[in-house]
Design a protein around this motif. Structure first.
Motif, short mmCIF file in Angstrom:
data_model
loop_
_atom_site.label_atom_id
_atom_site.label_comp_id
_atom_site.label_asym_id
_atom_site.label_seq_id
_atom_site.Cartn_x
_atom_site.Cartn_y
_atom_site.Cartn_z
N VAL A 280 0.84 -1.20 0.00
CA VAL A 280 0.00 0.00 0.00
C VAL A 280 0.88 1.26 0.00
O VAL A 280 0.52 2.28 -0.61
CB VAL A 280 -1.03 -0.03 1.15
N ALA A 281 2.05 1.16 0.62
CA ALA A 281 2.99 2.30 0.58
C ALA A 281 3.51 2.50 -0.85
O ALA A 281 3.63 3.63 -1.33
CB ALA A 281 4.14 2.09 1.56
N VAL A 282 3.80 1.39 -1.50
CA VAL A 282 4.26 1.47 -2.91
C VAL A 282 3.15 2.07 -3.77
O VAL A 282 3.40 2.93 -4.63
CB VAL A 282 4.67 0.06 -3.41
N ALA A 283 1.91 1.61 -3.54
CA ALA A 283 0.78 2.11 -4.34
C ALA A 283 0.64 3.63 -4.18
O ALA A 283 0.45 4.35 -5.16
CB ALA A 283 -0.52 1.41 -3.93
N PHE A 284 0.77 4.11 -2.94
CA PHE A 284 0.62 5.55 -2.73
C PHE A 284 1.81 6.31 -3.34
O PHE A 284 1.63 7.38 -3.93
CB PHE A 284 0.49 5.87 -1.23
N LEU A 286 3.47 5.41 -5.92
CA LEU A 286 3.27 5.44 -7.38
C LEU A 286 2.15 6.43 -7.76
O LEU A 286 2.22 7.06 -8.81
CB LEU A 286 2.94 4.04 -7.89
N ALA A 287 1.14 6.54 -6.89
CA ALA A 287 0.08 7.53 -7.15
C ALA A 287 0.67 8.94 -7.10
O ALA A 287 0.33 9.80 -7.93
CB ALA A 287 -1.05 7.38 -6.14
N GLU A 288 1.55 9.17 -6.13
CA GLU A 288 2.21 10.49 -6.05
C GLU A 288 3.10 10.71 -7.27
O GLU A 288 3.18 11.82 -7.80
CB GLU A 288 3.04 10.56 -4.78
N MET A 289 3.77 9.63 -7.70
CA MET A 289 4.59 9.72 -8.91
C MET A 289 3.72 10.14 -10.10
O MET A 289 4.12 10.96 -10.93
CB MET A 289 5.25 8.35 -9.17
N GLY A 316 9.29 15.85 -4.06
CA GLY A 316 9.79 15.97 -2.68
C GLY A 316 8.83 15.34 -1.69
O GLY A 316 9.25 14.60 -0.78
N PHE A 317 7.54 15.59 -1.87
CA PHE A 317 6.54 15.02 -0.95
C PHE A 317 6.51 13.50 -1.09
O PHE A 317 6.37 12.77 -0.10
CB PHE A 317 5.17 15.63 -1.24
N MET A 318 6.67 13.05 -2.33
CA MET A 318 6.70 11.61 -2.56
C MET A 318 7.88 10.97 -1.82
O MET A 318 7.73 9.95 -1.14
CB MET A 318 6.84 11.34 -4.07
N GLY A 319 9.04 11.63 -1.93
CA GLY A 319 10.22 11.12 -1.23
C GLY A 319 10.00 11.11 0.28
O GLY A 319 10.35 10.15 0.97
N ALA A 324 9.25 8.30 5.27
CA ALA A 324 8.49 8.20 6.52
C ALA A 324 7.84 6.82 6.65
O ALA A 324 7.85 6.21 7.72
CB ALA A 324 7.42 9.29 6.56
N SER A 325 7.32 6.30 5.53
CA SER A 325 6.70 4.97 5.56
C SER A 325 7.74 3.91 5.92
O SER A 325 7.48 3.01 6.72
CB SER A 325 6.10 4.60 4.19
#
Lengths: 663, 119
Positions: A280-284, A286-289, A316-319, A324-325
């Motif tokens: 789910v962290a990867v999914a989010f 990728l959504a941010e990407m 930056g927010f994606m990073g 954080a995740s």
């Protein structure tokens, strides 16, 4: 005045978001119920404030308030008022406001449910949602305020991007944006559980699964609508080009598809606990990407409408969210140990795991192909773009294997399957596939990859059909009508049979993709008025050119009389519109769609005598792809629909049962 | 006018945020949450029941042979029994719960195949 109210509401919303982020997390950490409740109530006011801003913007569009910069940049006096809705999210600032408003609304719905079902985890999840909201509202307030006034009002606006003037634009972009941001809900729930130290427990799974499926459905609908829009208006006869913006929507969809399957394994077998958090962290991420690429990322795309330099803020927010995740994950790793284990390779959970890995493989291959131009530029100062052949060749076989697993996996029971039973279960689908292959061969469909791929789809369809037939026949033998028996069988296990309906939709989608990829025919015809040409079973006569001048555009419509196998089937209009202000032309293909094939005509530029080059396609089975969308929606809604029990047949909730006895 | 609008808009979240501090009630404190043993027992119970239902469904539609079905059913029944033991339920309460499970199994079998099953 309404614009001013909307303008003022934005910084207030930002302050509330910051408060909710801090208060919710501190309240949860320090176990301060009043602070937690205060944060929750605060969150509920954010969408109210954002809706005021959104309504203010709509009002500015409707009243042609050209003192607002965003209205000037995205509308004009000539723009039909019906397109106000499209203009709302046609630019960067408006689309961000739309995303924030939608996310605010969904967050409130999610938090209300969470607070009831997971009172301990809910404040942490609320805090994570509020952080995401803070980012979006912060960008709107400081960098992209759609209600910003111009020093001097303009007399007219610049108009809207002509490609957006299409029926599909009323629903595709909002659904797509909603889909990408909705991934933040299951992500927040998972992160909330992790921060609460409950990630290794499974109580968050039901809520995570529910919102994961909601998000999956919205993403799927957005992708299909986008493909339909590309097919009808971009005029290249296709629906998917592995364009970076398309890929950016596909990647989180792939990760969410993996998640909604593997979360079921956690629910049923208490396995994949770490894996689900990572998924789910990867999914989010990728959504941010996706949002980053959409908003001026470094990758060139044919249709990223909201170009800007703020893409780097999204990066930056994606990073930040990724780091954080990972930190939260590492911190709570000791609590994430699975209780169950894989008992056998022949089991449903094993099939799900394999499918999960394959979905992620496709997602990362797509990511690599999408960002490869950036790396090639950095390494050799030459931009090398990766095109459709790469994606088709690398992702195609993996996706086909996923379709195979989709057919076989759900037929296997949890924990372990007896090989003899598996062989028995698979016998009918395999025979069905073999018969189909023979029929196709006889009919002249002999491309080995296409035949193999159709055979794989048939395995899935026959497997589902066979299970339904067995169930319906047994009930029918007891005297029930076929329809009643079918309805009751489906009602026996909504999630399972809802999933099957979705799988049927995927098979349709795959069939459409196979048919149109391997057997499409395309040819260019230079035609004058009165001329007749033919392609495949179709012959078409260019009968007339209709021309219309409007204040903002000039429309030219070529009318064709079309026959199929010598039988007249009607007229088709292929349109080309030139937008005067934008100096841009947009085509609208003439499409006759049937379950067998689409006949598709798209015009190029017309000469003064009406002569033009027309690109004509025959695209087999595309119709099934759009029908698949109905199956996705119906299946997901059916799977999520709460089951209505008669009390005497239901196993009681343990707590209710015990307390009723104790009374 | 703008100041009035701003004050009105600030009041909306201000009232909501301050409400729980001013009007404290017992509702602010959840009586029970998912960290409690009851939640954990309930979750384990529901997992066991869902497993039993799934095994019954798979068996009824022919995806699970009788030996595997019996083995799976036993595993899930043990899990359900462990939960009941941990909760220190009375014999009558345990029997009632087990009866409800048996009824559900019959119901699933009837729904899928139209046949009744002898437990």
């Amino acid at each position: 005045m309404i614009v001013d109210a909307g303008f003022v509401a934005l910084p207030i919303a930002l302050l509330v978001c910051v408060y909710v982020s801090v208060a919710s997390l501190i309240g949860a950490w320090q176990r301060l119920p009043s602070l937690v409740l205060s944060a929750r109530y605060g969150l509920m006011t954010v969408p109210i404030l954002l809706l005021i801003s959104t309504l203010a913007l709509v009002s500015a569009f409707v009243s042609h308030d050209f003192s607002v910069r965003y209205v000037v940049e995205n509308s004009s006096l000539a723009l039909p008022s019906i397109y106000t809705w499209v203009a709302l999210y046609a630019g960067n600032a408006g689309s961000l406001l739309f995303i924030a408003t939608i996310f605010g609304l969904i967050s409130v719905v999610a938090v209300v449910g969470l607070a009831r079902k997971l009172p301990y985890t809910a404040p942490y999840a609320t805090g994570v949602m509020a952080i995401v909201l803070t980012f979006f509202v912060g960008i709107i307030v400081f960098l992209a305020n759609p209600l910003e006034r111009l020093p001097v009002p303009a007399l007219d606006g610049q108009g809207i991007n002509p490609l957006l003037i299409h029926f599909g634009m009323f629903i595709h972009p909002p659904v797509q944006m909603m889909g990408l941001i909705s991934v933040a809900i299951p992500f927040s729930i998972a992160m909330g559980a992790l921060l609460a130290g409950r990630g290794g427990r499974d109580e968050w799974v039901d809520q995570g699964r529910f919102w994961g499926m909601v998000s999956w459905l919205i993403l799927t609908t957005g992708l299909l609508l986008g493909s339909w829009w590309a097919y009808t208006i971009l005029g290249w006869g296709g629906y998917w080009a592995w364009d970076p913006v398309e890929n950016s929507a596909l990647m989180p969809w792939l990760a969410m598809t993996a998640f909604v399957h593997s979360i079921m394994v956690q629910k049923r077998r208490r396995m994949f606990r770490s894996w689900n958090i990572i998924l789910v962290a990867v999914a989010f991420t990728l959504a941010e990407m996706g949002m980053f690429i959409n908003r001026g990322g470094p990758v060139p795309s044919v249709h990223s409408f909201a170009q800007s330099t703020m893409g780097w803020l999204f990066l930056g927010f994606m990073g930040l969210t990724l780091v954080a995740s990972l930190v939260a994950f590492a911190w709570r790793l000791d609590t994430l140990k699975s209780e169950g284990r894989l008992d056998s390779i022949l089991s449903r959970e094993s099939a799900f795991l394999t499918q999960n890995v394959l979905f992620l493989a496709v997602a990362f291959i797509t990511l690599w192909g999408t960002i490869y131009p950036v790396f090639s530029k950095a390494a050799s100062d030459v931009v090398v773009t990766v095109g459709q052949p790469f994606f088709d060749r690398v992702n195609g076989p993996i996706l086909l294997f996923i379709v195979f697993l989709m057919g076989v996996g759900p037929l296997m029971p949890w924990r372990r399957a007896n090989p003899r039973i598996v062989a028995k279960i698979l016998a009918y689908p395999m025979v069905g596939a073999a018969i189909t292959v023979v029929i196709l061969w006889v009919l002249g469909v002999r491309h080995p990859v296409a035949v193999l791929a159709i055979g794989v789809c048939v395995i899935s369809v026959v497997g589902i059909g066979h299970e339904w037939v067995r169930g319906v026949l047994s009930r029918h033998h007891k005297g029930e009508s076929y329809i009643l028996a079918f309805g009751r069988l489906l009602a026996a296990n909504r999630p399972r049979y809802g999933g099957y309906v979705v799988h049927l939709g995927i098979s349709m989608l795959a069939l459409g993709a196979i048919g149109s990829s391997f057997y499409d025919v395309q040819r260019d015809f230079n035609m004058g008025i009165g001329q007749t040409e033919s392609l495949g079973r179709y012959s078409f006569t260019y009968t007339e050119l209709l021309e219309k001048s409007l204040p903002d555009r000039e429309e030219q419509t070529a009318r064709f009389q079309v026959s199929q196998d010598g039988r007249r089937i009607g007229t088709m209009d292929a349109k080309r519109t030139f937008y005067l202000d934008h100096r841009v032309a947009a085509t609208r293909a003439a499409i006759r769609s049937t379950p067998i094939e689409d006949f598709y005509i798209v015009p190029s530029e017309f000469n003064s005598d009406g002569r033009a080059v027309f690109r004509v396609y025959v695209n087999p089975m595309v119709w099934w792809m759009w029908l698949a969308g109905a199956f996705f929606i119906a299946g997901t809604v059916f799977a999520l629909w709460p089951r209505l029990h008669t009390q005497d047949k239901q196993v009681p909730k343990l707590r209710n049962h015990v307390s009723s006895i104790q009374k | 006018m703008l100041v009035t609008i701003a004050i009105f808009l600030v009041l909306i979240p201000a009232v909501a945020i301050l409400w729980p501090f001013v009007f404290t009630s017992k509702d602010n404190v959840p009586s029970d949450d998912e960290t409690s043993a009851h939640f954990e027992w309930e979750r384990r119970w529901e997992t066991a029941v869902a497993g039993l239902k799934s095994a019954e469904l798979e068996h009824a539609i022919g995806n699970l042979n009788s030996d595997d079905y019996t083995a799976l059913k036993e595993q899930y029944m043990i899990e359900a029994s462990v939960v009941m033991k941990e909760m220190e339920l009375g014999e009558k309460q345990e029997e009632d719960l087990l009866d409800s499970i048996r009824l559900e199994m019959v119901s699933i079998r009837e729904t899928v195949t139209g046949e009744s099953v002898d437990n």
